[in-house]
Design an enzyme around this catalytic site. Sequence first.
Site, short mmCIF file in Angstrom:
data_model
loop_
_atom_site.label_atom_id
_atom_site.label_comp_id
_atom_site.label_asym_id
_atom_site.label_seq_id
_atom_site.Cartn_x
_atom_site.Cartn_y
_atom_site.Cartn_z
N ILE A 2 0.86 -1.19 0.00
CA ILE A 2 0.00 0.00 0.00
C ILE A 2 0.89 1.23 0.00
O ILE A 2 1.87 1.30 0.75
CB ILE A 2 -0.88 0.00 1.28
CG1 ILE A 2 -1.75 -1.25 1.36
CG2 ILE A 2 -1.71 1.28 1.36
CD1 ILE A 2 -2.92 -1.27 0.43
N HIS A 20 -4.92 -2.38 -12.21
CA HIS A 20 -5.56 -3.42 -11.40
C HIS A 20 -6.24 -4.42 -12.33
O HIS A 20 -6.92 -4.03 -13.28
CB HIS A 20 -6.59 -2.79 -10.46
CG HIS A 20 -7.26 -3.80 -9.59
ND1 HIS A 20 -6.62 -4.38 -8.51
CD2 HIS A 20 -8.48 -4.37 -9.67
CE1 HIS A 20 -7.45 -5.25 -7.95
NE2 HIS A 20 -8.57 -5.28 -8.63
N ASP A 79 -5.42 6.83 -4.58
CA ASP A 79 -5.72 7.69 -3.44
C ASP A 79 -5.48 6.86 -2.18
O ASP A 79 -4.82 5.81 -2.26
CB ASP A 79 -7.15 8.25 -3.54
CG ASP A 79 -8.21 7.15 -3.51
OD1 ASP A 79 -7.87 5.99 -3.19
OD2 ASP A 79 -9.39 7.46 -3.80
N ALA A 80 -5.99 7.30 -1.06
CA ALA A 80 -5.65 6.62 0.20
C ALA A 80 -6.32 5.26 0.36
O ALA A 80 -5.95 4.47 1.23
CB ALA A 80 -6.01 7.52 1.38
N GLY A 81 -7.31 4.94 -0.48
CA GLY A 81 -7.98 3.65 -0.37
C GLY A 81 -7.29 2.57 -1.17
O GLY A 81 -6.27 2.80 -1.81
N ASP A 113 -7.37 0.56 -4.31
CA ASP A 113 -7.93 0.51 -5.67
C ASP A 113 -9.19 1.35 -5.81
O ASP A 113 -10.14 0.96 -6.51
CB ASP A 113 -8.20 -0.95 -6.08
CG ASP A 113 -6.93 -1.79 -6.03
OD1 ASP A 113 -5.87 -1.29 -6.41
OD2 ASP A 113 -7.00 -2.96 -5.61
#
Length: 206
Positions: free
Chosen positions: A98, A115, A147-149, A151
Amino acid sequence: MSATDSFRLGVLVSGRGSNLEAILNKSREGYFARLQVACVVSNRPSVRALDIAAEHGVPGFTVLPRDYPRLDSYESEVERVFNDHGVNLIALAGYMKIVGPHLLKRYMERIVNIHPALLPSFPGLHGQRQAVEYGVKLSGCTVHFIDAGVDTGPIIAQRAVPVFDYDTEDSLSDRILVQEHQLYSESLKRITEEKWEIHGRIVRFL
Ligand code: GRF
């Protein structure tokens, strides 16, 4: 994003490196007008992706997270390598980690990922296995900003492939990978040669 910028790509890898190889082959053919692969950084030692970088004359580095006390300090070292090579755009290519707040903040809207599923379906690990087990009849691949998530970032491009009744994780992975190798380079070409903006979740080419 101005169409007159020139881009130096840093590629983060962890393993096989087939997407890296596809990008490097395209680069060698002169496919990209404004993009050069500046360096490759692996978070795992002795991976095939580093051999591929070397075969293409691109500097490769290993930065091991276990050598650093925190994610931030590991990512500071990755940033240092990228700074040394003038990197202003990052591609994750099979990077099995991550991306943390340090790199996200430093390279806001400048980190792309591929992805192996049609997001928002089947995020996270084993997107192809998830698709086979769910029984969908269509899957594919997605290139997106991160972003922070996991996928969850704004989608740049997607390509679909059929899922057949007799597919296994491996057979579907092979079919998707052919498309990944095309779509990643096409997307990098678009975002480095065209003007675009991000409105909320929407990546809009102008
Ligand atoms: C690809 O399927 C990619 O979509 C996923 O990890 C795999 C990496 O393969 N993120 P490779 O290292 O590029 O061969």
